[in-house]
Design a protein around this motif. Structure first.
Motif, PDB file in Angstrom:
ATOM      1  N   ASP A   1       0.812  -1.218   0.000  1.00 22.04           N
ATOM      2  CA  ASP A   1       0.000   0.000   0.000  1.00 22.04           C
ATOM      3  C   ASP A   1       0.847   1.270   0.000  1.00 22.04           C
ATOM      4  N   VAL A   2       2.106   1.171   0.432  1.00 21.57           N
ATOM      5  CA  VAL A   2       2.928   2.361   0.644  1.00 21.57           C
ATOM      6  C   VAL A   2       4.214   2.262  -0.171  1.00 21.57           C
ATOM      7  N   CYS A   3       4.528   3.329  -0.876  1.00 24.41           N
ATOM      8  CA  CYS A   3       5.788   3.419  -1.617  1.00 24.41           C
ATOM      9  C   CYS A   3       6.903   3.709  -0.615  1.00 24.41           C
ATOM     10  N   SER A   4       8.083   3.143  -0.784  1.00 22.47           N
ATOM     11  CA  SER A   4       9.158   3.337   0.197  1.00 22.47           C
ATOM     12  C   SER A   4       9.536   4.804   0.357  1.00 22.47           C
ATOM     13  N   SER A   5       9.319   5.624  -0.671  1.00 26.84           N
ATOM     14  CA  SER A   5       9.648   7.046  -0.539  1.00 26.84           C
ATOM     15  C   SER A   5       8.684   7.765   0.411  1.00 26.84           C
ATOM     16  N   ASP A   6       7.530   7.158   0.705  1.00 25.56           N
ATOM     17  CA  ASP A   6       6.558   7.732   1.641  1.00 25.56           C
ATOM     18  C   ASP A   6       6.803   7.293   3.083  1.00 25.56           C
ATOM     19  N   LEU A   7       7.732   6.353   3.288  1.00 25.72           N
ATOM     20  CA  LEU A   7       8.048   5.888   4.636  1.00 25.72           C
ATOM     21  C   LEU A   7       8.944   6.902   5.331  1.00 25.72           C
ATOM     22  N   ILE A   8       8.558   7.311   6.537  1.00 20.68           N
ATOM     23  CA  ILE A   8       9.351   8.272   7.295  1.00 20.68           C
ATOM     24  C   ILE A   8      10.241   7.547   8.298  1.00 20.68           C
ATOM     25  N   SER A   9       9.632   6.651   9.080  1.00 20.19           N
ATOM     26  CA  SER A   9      10.405   5.890  10.064  1.00 20.19           C
ATOM     27  C   SER A   9       9.684   4.593  10.401  1.00 20.19           C
ATOM     28  N   ILE A  10      10.445   3.665  10.941  1.00 24.86           N
ATOM     29  CA  ILE A  10       9.906   2.375  11.377  1.00 24.86           C
ATOM     30  C   ILE A  10      10.458   2.124  12.770  1.00 24.86           C
ATOM     31  N   SER A  11       9.562   1.967  13.733  1.00 26.24           N
ATOM     32  CA  SER A  11       9.982   1.785  15.125  1.00 26.24           C
ATOM     33  C   SER A  11       9.459   0.478  15.687  1.00 26.24           C
ATOM     34  N   ARG A  12      10.203  -0.057  16.615  1.00 21.66           N
ATOM     35  CA  ARG A  12       9.810  -1.269  17.324  1.00 21.66           C
ATOM     36  C   ARG A  12       8.794  -0.878  18.393  1.00 21.66           C
ATOM     37  N   LEU A  13       7.704  -1.614  18.486  1.00 23.96           N
ATOM     38  CA  LEU A  13       6.660  -1.357  19.467  1.00 23.96           C
ATOM     39  C   LEU A  13       6.229  -2.709  20.028  1.00 23.96           C
ATOM     40  N   GLY A  14       6.906  -3.161  21.090  1.00 18.41           N
ATOM     41  CA  GLY A  14       6.626  -4.503  21.616  1.00 18.41           C
ATOM     42  C   GLY A  14       7.044  -5.545  20.604  1.00 18.41           C
ATOM     43  N   HIS A  15       6.100  -6.394  20.202  1.00 18.34           N
ATOM     44  CA  HIS A  15       6.387  -7.428  19.191  1.00 18.34           C
ATOM     45  C   HIS A  15       6.078  -6.941  17.784  1.00 18.34           C
ATOM     46  N   ASP A  16       5.597  -5.716  17.669  1.00 17.35           N
ATOM     47  CA  ASP A  16       5.208  -5.174  16.371  1.00 17.35           C
ATOM     48  C   ASP A  16       6.174  -4.092  15.922  1.00 17.35           C
ATOM     49  N   CYS A  17       6.088  -3.747  14.646  1.00 19.92           N
ATOM     50  CA  CYS A  17       6.787  -2.600  14.116  1.00 19.92           C
ATOM     51  C   CYS A  17       5.742  -1.561  13.753  1.00 19.92           C
TER      52      CYS A  17
ATOM     53  N   LEU B   1      -0.129   5.829  10.049  1.00 19.25           N
ATOM     54  CA  LEU B   1       0.640   4.826  10.794  1.00 19.25           C
ATOM     55  C   LEU B   1       0.113   3.429  10.490  1.00 19.25           C
ATOM     56  N   TYR B   2       1.028   2.485  10.380  1.00 16.39           N
ATOM     57  CA  TYR B   2       0.673   1.088  10.144  1.00 16.39           C
ATOM     58  C   TYR B   2       1.414   0.238  11.167  1.00 16.39           C
ATOM     59  N   THR B   3       0.863  -0.918  11.486  1.00 15.63           N
ATOM     60  CA  THR B   3       1.595  -1.858  12.326  1.00 15.63           C
ATOM     61  C   THR B   3       1.785  -3.159  11.564  1.00 15.63           C
ATOM     62  N   GLU B   4       2.886  -3.802  11.870  1.00 17.60           N
ATOM     63  CA  GLU B   4       3.226  -5.070  11.221  1.00 17.60           C
ATOM     64  C   GLU B   4       3.888  -5.948  12.270  1.00 17.60           C
ATOM     65  N   ARG B   5       3.472  -7.200  12.371  1.00 19.45           N
ATOM     66  CA  ARG B   5       4.103  -8.118  13.312  1.00 19.45           C
ATOM     67  C   ARG B   5       5.300  -8.753  12.616  1.00 19.45           C
ATOM     68  N   THR B   6       6.423  -8.064  12.739  1.00 22.00           N
ATOM     69  CA  THR B   6       7.669  -8.522  12.128  1.00 22.00           C
ATOM     70  C   THR B   6       8.823  -7.880  12.891  1.00 22.00           C
ATOM     71  N   SER B   7      10.039  -8.211  12.502  1.00 19.98           N
ATOM     72  CA  SER B   7      11.198  -7.623  13.182  1.00 19.98           C
ATOM     73  C   SER B   7      11.770  -6.495  12.329  1.00 19.98           C
ATOM     74  N   LEU B   8      12.491  -5.596  12.982  1.00 18.27           N
ATOM     75  CA  LEU B   8      13.162  -4.519  12.250  1.00 18.27           C
ATOM     76  C   LEU B   8      14.201  -5.088  11.292  1.00 18.27           C
ATOM     77  N   GLN B   9      14.881  -6.177  11.716  1.00 15.88           N
ATOM     78  CA  GLN B   9      15.894  -6.789  10.843  1.00 15.88           C
ATOM     79  C   GLN B   9      15.276  -7.256   9.531  1.00 15.88           C
ATOM     80  N   THR B  10      14.085  -7.838   9.598  1.00 11.87           N
ATOM     81  CA  THR B  10      13.415  -8.326   8.397  1.00 11.87           C
ATOM     82  C   THR B  10      13.081  -7.169   7.465  1.00 11.87           C
ATOM     83  N   ILE B  11      12.549  -6.095   8.028  1.00  9.73           N
ATOM     84  CA  ILE B  11      12.204  -4.921   7.219  1.00  9.73           C
ATOM     85  C   ILE B  11      13.465  -4.273   6.662  1.00  9.73           C
TER      86      ILE B  11
END
Length: 104
Positions: free
Chosen positions: A10-26, A34-44
């Motif tokens: 849904d989102v172009c990478s140029s529209d991404l500002i930041s990705i933060s860890r929030l518990g088990h989610d990003c 804002l979007y949430t994803e159940r993944t690790s920062l390393q994977t992203i």
């Protein structure tokens, strides 16, 4: 409001500002919300273009949205701030210097 969806399609990478860890989610902060994803920062991080730089063990930022670095705080164009971890300070500073050089 955070949306749970397939942000990567849904989102172009140029529209991404930041990705933060929030518990088990990003928490994916974009120009459209804002979007949430159940993944690790390393994977992203593995799938991100070069302008995405780790600034803290719990955060990746898009250098194109950085407005300034003061001390160990990064200021982003959406008025948010992110702390820079000691281990990441040199790489953030070098990425900023590289951006400044490339813009002239």
């Amino acid at each position: 409001e955070m949306k749970e969806c397939d942000w990567s399609s849904d989102v172009c990478s140029s529209d991404l500002i930041s990705i933060s860890r929030l518990g088990h989610d990003c928490c994916i902060n974009t120009t459209s919300g804002l979007y949430t994803e159940r993944t690790s920062l390393q994977t992203i991080e593995k799938h991100m273009p070069a302008q995405f730089v780790r600034c803290h063990k719990s955060c990746i930022i898009n250098m194109n949205y950085v407005t300034s670095l003061s001390g160990s705080t990064i200021h982003l164009s959406n008025k948010q701030t992110q702390l820079v971890g000691r281990a990441y300070y040199e790489s953030i500073k070098n990425a900023l210097l590289k951006m400044v050089r490339n813009s002239y």
